[in-house]
Design an enzyme around this catalytic site. Structure first.
Site, mmCIF file in Angstrom:
data_model
loop_
_atom_site.group_PDB
_atom_site.id
_atom_site.type_symbol
_atom_site.label_atom_id
_atom_site.label_comp_id
_atom_site.label_asym_id
_atom_site.label_seq_id
_atom_site.Cartn_x
_atom_site.Cartn_y
_atom_site.Cartn_z
ATOM 1 N N ASP A 72 17.337 33.458 18.933
ATOM 2 C CA ASP A 72 15.875 33.363 18.952
ATOM 3 C C ASP A 72 15.383 33.786 20.341
ATOM 4 O O ASP A 72 16.130 33.764 21.321
ATOM 5 C CB ASP A 72 15.424 31.924 18.661
ATOM 6 N N VAL B 30 14.917 40.358 19.045
ATOM 7 C CA VAL B 30 15.522 41.251 18.046
ATOM 8 C C VAL B 30 14.899 42.649 18.046
ATOM 9 O O VAL B 30 15.501 43.591 17.544
ATOM 10 C CB VAL B 30 15.436 40.649 16.624
ATOM 11 N N TYR C 206 1.331 42.966 9.288
ATOM 12 C CA TYR C 206 2.283 42.042 8.640
ATOM 13 C C TYR C 206 2.681 42.537 7.247
ATOM 14 O O TYR C 206 3.879 42.650 6.939
ATOM 15 C CB TYR C 206 1.672 40.649 8.558
ATOM 16 N N LYS D 234 6.431 43.824 6.015
ATOM 17 C CA LYS D 234 7.224 43.136 4.994
ATOM 18 C C LYS D 234 7.530 44.064 3.815
ATOM 19 O O LYS D 234 8.584 43.959 3.194
ATOM 20 C CB LYS D 234 6.500 41.868 4.530
ATOM 21 N N THR E 75 5.648 25.786 7.666
ATOM 22 C CA THR E 75 6.396 25.981 8.917
ATOM 23 C C THR E 75 5.395 26.006 10.079
ATOM 24 O O THR E 75 4.180 26.115 9.863
ATOM 25 C CB THR E 75 7.158 27.326 8.901
HETATM 26 N N1 LIG Z 1 6.011 30.417 6.684
HETATM 27 C C1 LIG Z 1 5.602 31.205 5.704
HETATM 28 O O1 LIG Z 1 4.720 30.859 4.940
HETATM 29 C C2 LIG Z 1 6.233 32.561 5.525
HETATM 30 C C3 LIG Z 1 5.859 33.285 4.381
HETATM 31 C C4 LIG Z 1 6.433 34.526 4.183
HETATM 32 C C5 LIG Z 1 7.350 35.017 5.079
HETATM 33 N N2 LIG Z 1 7.683 34.300 6.179
HETATM 34 C C6 LIG Z 1 8.646 34.888 7.100
HETATM 35 O O2 LIG Z 1 9.717 33.995 7.316
HETATM 36 C C7 LIG Z 1 10.265 34.247 8.619
HETATM 37 C C8 LIG Z 1 10.330 32.926 9.370
HETATM 38 O O3 LIG Z 1 9.011 32.442 9.539
HETATM 39 P P1 LIG Z 1 8.660 30.908 9.806
HETATM 40 O O4 LIG Z 1 7.502 30.596 8.958
HETATM 41 O O5 LIG Z 1 9.881 30.101 9.754
HETATM 42 O O6 LIG Z 1 8.073 31.056 11.286
HETATM 43 P P2 LIG Z 1 8.395 30.308 12.642
HETATM 44 O O7 LIG Z 1 7.373 30.795 13.607
HETATM 45 O O8 LIG Z 1 8.541 28.845 12.396
HETATM 46 O O9 LIG Z 1 9.824 30.896 13.034
HETATM 47 C C9 LIG Z 1 9.991 32.230 13.434
HETATM 48 C C10 LIG Z 1 11.003 32.256 14.557
HETATM 49 O O10 LIG Z 1 11.201 33.622 14.948
HETATM 50 C C11 LIG Z 1 11.298 33.643 16.364
HETATM 51 N N3 LIG Z 1 10.979 34.972 16.886
HETATM 52 C C12 LIG Z 1 9.759 35.564 16.937
HETATM 53 N N4 LIG Z 1 9.843 36.757 17.507
HETATM 54 C C13 LIG Z 1 11.157 36.947 17.819
HETATM 55 C C14 LIG Z 1 11.871 37.999 18.423
HETATM 56 N N5 LIG Z 1 11.247 39.102 18.847
HETATM 57 N N6 LIG Z 1 13.211 37.871 18.585
HETATM 58 C C15 LIG Z 1 13.841 36.741 18.192
HETATM 59 N N7 LIG Z 1 13.209 35.711 17.611
HETATM 60 C C16 LIG Z 1 11.878 35.813 17.423
HETATM 61 C C17 LIG Z 1 10.303 32.592 16.839
HETATM 62 O O11 LIG Z 1 10.552 32.193 18.162
HETATM 63 C C18 LIG Z 1 10.527 31.490 15.812
HETATM 64 O O12 LIG Z 1 11.507 30.577 16.241
HETATM 65 C C19 LIG Z 1 9.353 35.285 9.269
HETATM 66 O O13 LIG Z 1 9.901 36.564 9.089
HETATM 67 C C20 LIG Z 1 8.076 35.162 8.477
HETATM 68 O O14 LIG Z 1 7.336 36.348 8.492
HETATM 69 C C21 LIG Z 1 7.144 33.080 6.421
#
Ligand SMILES: NC(=O)c1ccc[n+]([C@@H]2O[C@H](COP(=O)([O-])OP(=O)(O)OC[C@H]3O[C@@H](n4cnc5c(N)ncnc54)[C@H](O)[C@@H]3O)[C@@H](O)[C@H]2O)c1
Length: 261
Positions: A41, A64, A156, A160, A191
Protein backbone atom coordinates in the site's frame (compact mmCIF):
# COMPACT_ATOMS: atom_id res chain seq x y z
CA UNK A 1 -14.10 -32.67 -5.42
CA UNK A 2 -11.99 -34.24 -2.63
CA UNK A 3 -11.56 -30.97 -0.76
CA UNK A 4 -14.99 -29.86 0.45
CA UNK A 5 -14.06 -26.36 1.59
CA UNK A 6 -12.00 -23.59 0.07
CA UNK A 7 -8.40 -23.87 1.20
CA UNK A 8 -5.41 -21.71 0.33
CA UNK A 9 -3.02 -23.69 2.48
CA UNK A 10 0.52 -23.43 1.13
CA UNK A 11 -0.33 -20.50 -1.19
CA UNK A 12 1.60 -17.23 -1.20
CA UNK A 13 -0.54 -14.16 -1.81
CA UNK A 14 0.06 -10.46 -2.42
CA UNK A 15 -2.77 -7.97 -1.81
CA UNK A 16 -2.28 -4.39 -3.00
CA UNK A 17 -4.38 -1.74 -1.32
CA UNK A 18 -4.11 -4.06 1.67
CA UNK A 19 -4.06 -1.28 4.26
CA UNK A 20 -7.78 -0.59 4.09
CA UNK A 21 -11.28 -1.62 3.06
CA UNK A 22 -11.71 -4.44 0.57
CA UNK A 23 -7.96 -5.15 0.38
CA UNK A 24 -7.58 -5.52 4.15
CA UNK A 25 -10.71 -7.69 4.42
CA UNK A 26 -9.48 -9.89 1.59
CA UNK A 27 -6.03 -10.22 3.14
CA UNK A 28 -7.63 -11.29 6.43
CA UNK A 29 -9.78 -13.94 4.73
CA UNK A 30 -6.87 -15.30 2.67
CA UNK A 31 -4.88 -15.66 5.91
CA UNK A 32 -7.81 -17.50 7.54
CA UNK A 33 -7.96 -19.86 4.56
CA UNK A 34 -4.30 -20.76 5.06
CA UNK A 35 -2.39 -18.46 2.70
CA UNK A 36 0.82 -16.65 3.60
CA UNK A 37 -0.06 -13.05 2.79
CA UNK A 38 1.91 -9.89 1.98
CA UNK A 39 0.24 -6.48 1.92
CA UNK A 40 1.31 -3.55 -0.24
CA UNK A 41 0.00 0.00 0.00
CA UNK A 42 1.01 3.63 -0.37
CA UNK A 43 -0.24 4.29 3.21
CA UNK A 44 2.56 3.28 5.60
CA UNK A 45 0.58 3.82 8.85
CA UNK A 46 -2.41 1.96 7.45
CA UNK A 47 -0.17 -0.98 6.62
CA UNK A 48 1.06 -1.24 10.22
CA UNK A 49 -2.55 -1.31 11.49
CA UNK A 50 -3.76 -3.75 8.87
CA UNK A 51 -0.87 -6.16 9.39
CA UNK A 52 -1.76 -6.38 13.07
CA UNK A 53 -5.45 -6.90 12.40
CA UNK A 54 -5.27 -9.40 9.55
CA UNK A 55 -2.14 -11.30 10.57
CA UNK A 56 -0.24 -10.67 7.35
CA UNK A 57 3.29 -12.04 7.05
CA UNK A 58 4.93 -8.94 5.61
CA UNK A 59 4.09 -5.44 4.31
CA UNK A 60 5.53 -3.32 1.51
CA UNK A 61 5.14 0.41 1.01
CA UNK A 62 4.84 1.51 -2.60
CA UNK A 63 2.82 3.28 -5.26
CA UNK A 64 1.40 0.80 -7.78
CA UNK A 65 1.21 3.51 -10.46
CA UNK A 66 5.00 4.01 -10.49
CA UNK A 67 6.61 1.33 -12.67
CA UNK A 68 9.71 0.71 -10.54
CA UNK A 69 7.68 0.65 -7.34
CA UNK A 70 5.15 -1.81 -8.76
CA UNK A 71 8.00 -4.07 -9.91
CA UNK A 72 9.66 -3.85 -6.50
CA UNK A 73 6.41 -4.63 -4.62
CA UNK A 74 5.95 -7.86 -6.57
CA UNK A 75 9.61 -8.93 -6.50
CA UNK A 76 10.03 -8.17 -2.79
CA UNK A 77 6.77 -9.87 -1.87
CA UNK A 78 7.65 -13.01 -3.85
CA UNK A 79 11.09 -13.12 -2.19
CA UNK A 80 9.71 -12.66 1.30
CA UNK A 81 6.88 -15.17 0.80
CA UNK A 82 9.08 -17.72 -0.96
CA UNK A 83 6.90 -17.67 -4.08
CA UNK A 84 3.80 -16.08 -5.55
CA UNK A 85 0.57 -17.95 -6.32
CA UNK A 86 -2.09 -15.30 -5.81
CA UNK A 87 -2.33 -11.55 -6.46
CA UNK A 88 -5.27 -9.31 -5.58
CA UNK A 89 -5.17 -5.80 -7.03
CA UNK A 90 -7.24 -3.78 -4.55
CA UNK A 91 -5.30 -0.49 -4.63
CA UNK A 92 -7.54 2.21 -6.02
CA UNK A 93 -8.74 5.80 -5.90
CA UNK A 94 -12.24 7.29 -6.12
CA UNK A 95 -13.17 10.01 -8.53
CA UNK A 96 -13.34 13.74 -7.78
CA UNK A 97 -17.06 13.81 -8.65
CA UNK A 98 -16.77 16.82 -10.98
CA UNK A 99 -18.37 17.57 -14.32
CA UNK A 100 -16.12 16.70 -17.27
CA UNK A 101 -15.87 20.26 -18.57
CA UNK A 102 -14.68 21.49 -15.16
CA UNK A 103 -11.97 18.87 -14.69
CA UNK A 104 -8.21 19.37 -14.60
CA UNK A 105 -6.24 16.70 -16.40
CA UNK A 106 -3.80 16.05 -13.51
CA UNK A 107 -6.28 14.51 -11.07
CA UNK A 108 -8.04 12.75 -13.99
CA UNK A 109 -4.76 11.16 -15.05
CA UNK A 110 -3.88 10.18 -11.45
CA UNK A 111 -7.05 8.06 -11.18
CA UNK A 112 -6.30 6.35 -14.49
CA UNK A 113 -2.70 5.77 -13.40
CA UNK A 114 -3.55 4.16 -10.06
CA UNK A 115 -6.66 2.19 -11.05
CA UNK A 116 -5.69 1.05 -14.54
CA UNK A 117 -1.96 1.45 -15.12
CA UNK A 118 -1.19 0.28 -11.56
CA UNK A 119 -3.30 -2.84 -12.05
CA UNK A 120 -1.53 -3.60 -15.33
CA UNK A 121 1.91 -3.06 -13.85
CA UNK A 122 1.26 -5.39 -10.90
CA UNK A 123 -0.30 -8.03 -13.19
CA UNK A 124 2.64 -7.90 -15.58
CA UNK A 125 5.23 -8.21 -12.82
CA UNK A 126 3.29 -11.09 -11.23
CA UNK A 127 2.98 -12.93 -14.54
CA UNK A 128 6.74 -12.78 -15.02
CA UNK A 129 6.82 -15.13 -12.00
CA UNK A 130 3.57 -17.05 -12.57
CA UNK A 131 3.93 -17.83 -16.29
CA UNK A 132 7.30 -19.64 -15.96
CA UNK A 133 6.01 -21.60 -12.94
CA UNK A 134 2.83 -22.35 -14.91
CA UNK A 135 0.59 -21.54 -11.93
CA UNK A 136 -1.13 -18.47 -10.57
CA UNK A 137 -4.36 -16.65 -10.01
CA UNK A 138 -4.99 -12.91 -10.14
CA UNK A 139 -8.10 -10.95 -9.16
CA UNK A 140 -8.53 -7.30 -10.14
CA UNK A 141 -11.12 -4.93 -8.70
CA UNK A 142 -13.49 -3.31 -11.18
CA UNK A 143 -16.79 -1.65 -10.23
CA UNK A 144 -20.43 -1.39 -11.31
CA UNK A 145 -19.22 1.97 -12.68
CA UNK A 146 -17.14 0.04 -15.29
CA UNK A 147 -20.04 -1.10 -17.49
CA UNK A 148 -22.46 1.49 -16.08
CA UNK A 149 -22.06 5.19 -16.76
CA UNK A 150 -23.16 8.06 -14.59
CA UNK A 151 -22.28 11.75 -14.49
CA UNK A 152 -19.16 13.22 -12.87
CA UNK A 153 -17.08 10.00 -12.85
CA UNK A 154 -15.20 10.45 -16.14
CA UNK A 155 -11.95 8.99 -14.80
CA UNK A 156 -13.19 6.34 -12.34
CA UNK A 157 -15.75 4.70 -14.65
CA UNK A 158 -13.39 4.49 -17.66
CA UNK A 159 -10.55 3.24 -15.42
CA UNK A 160 -12.79 0.40 -14.19
CA UNK A 161 -14.07 -0.39 -17.70
CA UNK A 162 -10.41 -0.66 -18.68
CA UNK A 163 -9.76 -3.04 -15.76
CA UNK A 164 -12.59 -5.29 -17.00
CA UNK A 165 -11.15 -5.28 -20.54
CA UNK A 166 -7.60 -5.83 -19.25
CA UNK A 167 -8.81 -8.80 -17.18
CA UNK A 168 -10.24 -10.41 -20.33
CA UNK A 169 -7.11 -9.70 -22.38
CA UNK A 170 -4.71 -11.12 -19.81
CA UNK A 171 -6.90 -14.18 -19.21
CA UNK A 172 -6.77 -14.94 -22.93
CA UNK A 173 -3.00 -14.45 -23.04
CA UNK A 174 -2.04 -16.39 -19.91
CA UNK A 175 -4.64 -19.19 -19.73
CA UNK A 176 -2.40 -21.45 -21.77
CA UNK A 177 0.34 -20.90 -19.16
CA UNK A 178 -1.82 -21.95 -16.20
CA UNK A 179 -2.50 -18.41 -14.97
CA UNK A 180 -6.12 -17.32 -14.38
CA UNK A 181 -7.15 -13.66 -14.31
CA UNK A 182 -10.57 -12.56 -13.05
CA UNK A 183 -12.15 -9.44 -11.56
CA UNK A 184 -14.83 -8.58 -9.08
CA UNK A 185 -17.15 -5.66 -9.68
CA UNK A 186 -18.37 -4.33 -6.33
CA UNK A 187 -21.44 -2.17 -5.93
CA UNK A 188 -21.33 0.33 -3.06
CA UNK A 189 -19.40 -1.23 -0.16
CA UNK A 190 -18.99 0.16 3.36
CA UNK A 191 -15.28 1.06 3.24
CA UNK A 192 -13.35 4.23 4.17
CA UNK A 193 -13.47 5.15 0.45
CA UNK A 194 -17.27 5.25 0.44
CA UNK A 195 -17.44 6.79 3.94
CA UNK A 196 -15.28 9.64 2.58
CA UNK A 197 -17.80 10.26 -0.21
CA UNK A 198 -20.67 10.22 2.32
CA UNK A 199 -18.84 12.66 4.61
CA UNK A 200 -18.23 15.03 1.69
CA UNK A 201 -21.92 14.86 0.73
CA UNK A 202 -21.05 13.32 -2.64
CA UNK A 203 -23.31 10.28 -2.23
CA UNK A 204 -26.52 9.57 -0.32
CA UNK A 205 -26.60 6.01 1.04
CA UNK A 206 -30.42 5.99 1.37
CA UNK A 207 -30.79 6.64 -2.35
CA UNK A 208 -28.18 3.98 -3.15
CA UNK A 209 -30.09 1.43 -1.05
CA UNK A 210 -33.34 2.37 -2.82
CA UNK A 211 -31.74 1.47 -6.15
CA UNK A 212 -30.26 -1.82 -4.86
CA UNK A 213 -32.50 -4.93 -4.95
CA UNK A 214 -30.91 -6.28 -1.74
CA UNK A 215 -31.68 -2.85 -0.17
CA UNK A 216 -28.38 -2.19 1.60
CA UNK A 217 -24.72 -1.47 0.95
CA UNK A 218 -22.33 -4.43 0.84
CA UNK A 219 -19.57 -5.18 3.32
CA UNK A 220 -15.85 -5.63 2.57
CA UNK A 221 -16.16 -9.24 3.80
CA UNK A 222 -18.80 -9.99 1.18
CA UNK A 223 -16.43 -8.85 -1.57
CA UNK A 224 -13.52 -10.71 0.06
CA UNK A 225 -15.48 -13.98 -0.09
CA UNK A 226 -16.00 -13.63 -3.85
CA UNK A 227 -12.30 -12.86 -4.30
CA UNK A 228 -11.26 -15.86 -2.17
CA UNK A 229 -13.47 -18.10 -4.31
CA UNK A 230 -11.99 -16.75 -7.56
CA UNK A 231 -8.36 -17.16 -6.47
CA UNK A 232 -9.01 -20.68 -5.13
CA UNK A 233 -9.08 -24.01 -6.97
CA UNK A 234 -12.87 -23.94 -6.67
CA UNK A 235 -12.74 -21.50 -9.58
CA UNK A 236 -10.25 -23.60 -11.57
CA UNK A 237 -12.24 -23.30 -14.84
CA UNK A 238 -13.11 -19.61 -14.50
CA UNK A 239 -10.97 -16.98 -16.17
CA UNK A 240 -11.54 -13.63 -17.85
CA UNK A 241 -14.73 -13.09 -15.81
CA UNK A 242 -15.94 -10.11 -13.83
CA UNK A 243 -18.12 -11.26 -10.96
CA UNK A 244 -20.38 -8.46 -9.73
CA UNK A 245 -20.81 -8.32 -5.96
CA UNK A 246 -23.45 -5.64 -5.95
CA UNK A 247 -26.67 -6.72 -4.24
CA UNK A 248 -28.34 -6.82 -7.66
CA UNK A 249 -27.29 -3.29 -8.78
CA UNK A 250 -26.36 -4.47 -12.30
CA UNK A 251 -29.53 -6.53 -12.62
CA UNK A 252 -31.83 -3.55 -11.99
CA UNK A 253 -32.91 -1.72 -15.10
CA UNK A 254 -35.84 0.28 -13.77
CA UNK A 255 -36.08 3.92 -12.77
CA UNK A 256 -35.63 5.12 -9.20
CA UNK A 257 -36.63 3.11 -6.13
CA UNK A 258 -36.65 -0.64 -6.81
CA UNK A 259 -39.33 -1.16 -4.10
CA UNK A 260 -41.87 1.18 -5.67
CA UNK A 261 -41.13 0.86 -9.42
N1 LIG B 1 -15.91 0.69 -1.69
C1 LIG B 1 -16.66 0.57 -2.77
O1 LIG B 1 -17.86 0.81 -2.74
C2 LIG B 1 -16.04 0.13 -4.07
C3 LIG B 1 -16.92 -0.12 -5.14
C4 LIG B 1 -16.38 -0.54 -6.34
C5 LIG B 1 -15.02 -0.71 -6.46
N2 LIG B 1 -14.20 -0.45 -5.42
C6 LIG B 1 -12.77 -0.64 -5.62
O2 LIG B 1 -12.25 -1.50 -4.64
C7 LIG B 1 -10.86 -1.18 -4.43
C8 LIG B 1 -10.64 -0.98 -2.94
O3 LIG B 1 -11.41 0.13 -2.52
P1 LIG B 1 -11.86 0.37 -1.01
O4 LIG B 1 -13.26 0.79 -1.05
O5 LIG B 1 -11.43 -0.76 -0.18
O6 LIG B 1 -11.03 1.70 -0.72
P2 LIG B 1 -10.02 2.11 0.43
O7 LIG B 1 -9.74 3.55 0.20
O8 LIG B 1 -10.55 1.66 1.75
O9 LIG B 1 -8.73 1.25 0.09
C9 LIG B 1 -7.94 1.51 -1.04
C10 LIG B 1 -6.49 1.33 -0.64
O10 LIG B 1 -5.68 1.57 -1.80
C11 LIG B 1 -4.54 2.29 -1.38
N3 LIG B 1 -3.94 3.02 -2.49
C12 LIG B 1 -4.43 4.12 -3.12
N4 LIG B 1 -3.60 4.53 -4.07
C13 LIG B 1 -2.55 3.66 -4.06
C14 LIG B 1 -1.37 3.56 -4.82
N5 LIG B 1 -1.08 4.45 -5.78
N6 LIG B 1 -0.51 2.55 -4.56
C15 LIG B 1 -0.77 1.66 -3.57
N7 LIG B 1 -1.88 1.71 -2.82
C16 LIG B 1 -2.76 2.70 -3.06
C17 LIG B 1 -5.06 3.23 -0.30
O11 LIG B 1 -4.02 3.73 0.51
C18 LIG B 1 -6.03 2.33 0.44
O12 LIG B 1 -5.40 1.65 1.51
C19 LIG B 1 -10.59 0.07 -5.27
O13 LIG B 1 -10.04 -0.31 -6.51
C20 LIG B 1 -11.97 0.64 -5.49
O14 LIG B 1 -12.04 1.41 -6.66
C21 LIG B 1 -14.68 -0.04 -4.22
Amino acid sequence: MANQSISLLGRSALVTGGASGIGAATAGLLCELGAKVALADINADGLVNAQEIVGAFKTFIGDVSVEDEAEAIVADAANALGGLDVVVNAAGLVDEVKFAIERDIGPWQRIMDVNFRGTFQICRAAARIMVPQRRGSIVNIASVNGPGGWPRRTAYGPSKAAVIALTRELACEWGIHGVRVNAVGPGYITTPMVQGLVDEGKIDTNRLCDRTPIDRLGTPDEVARAIAFLVSDWASYITGETLFVDGGWMAYGGAGDVKTF
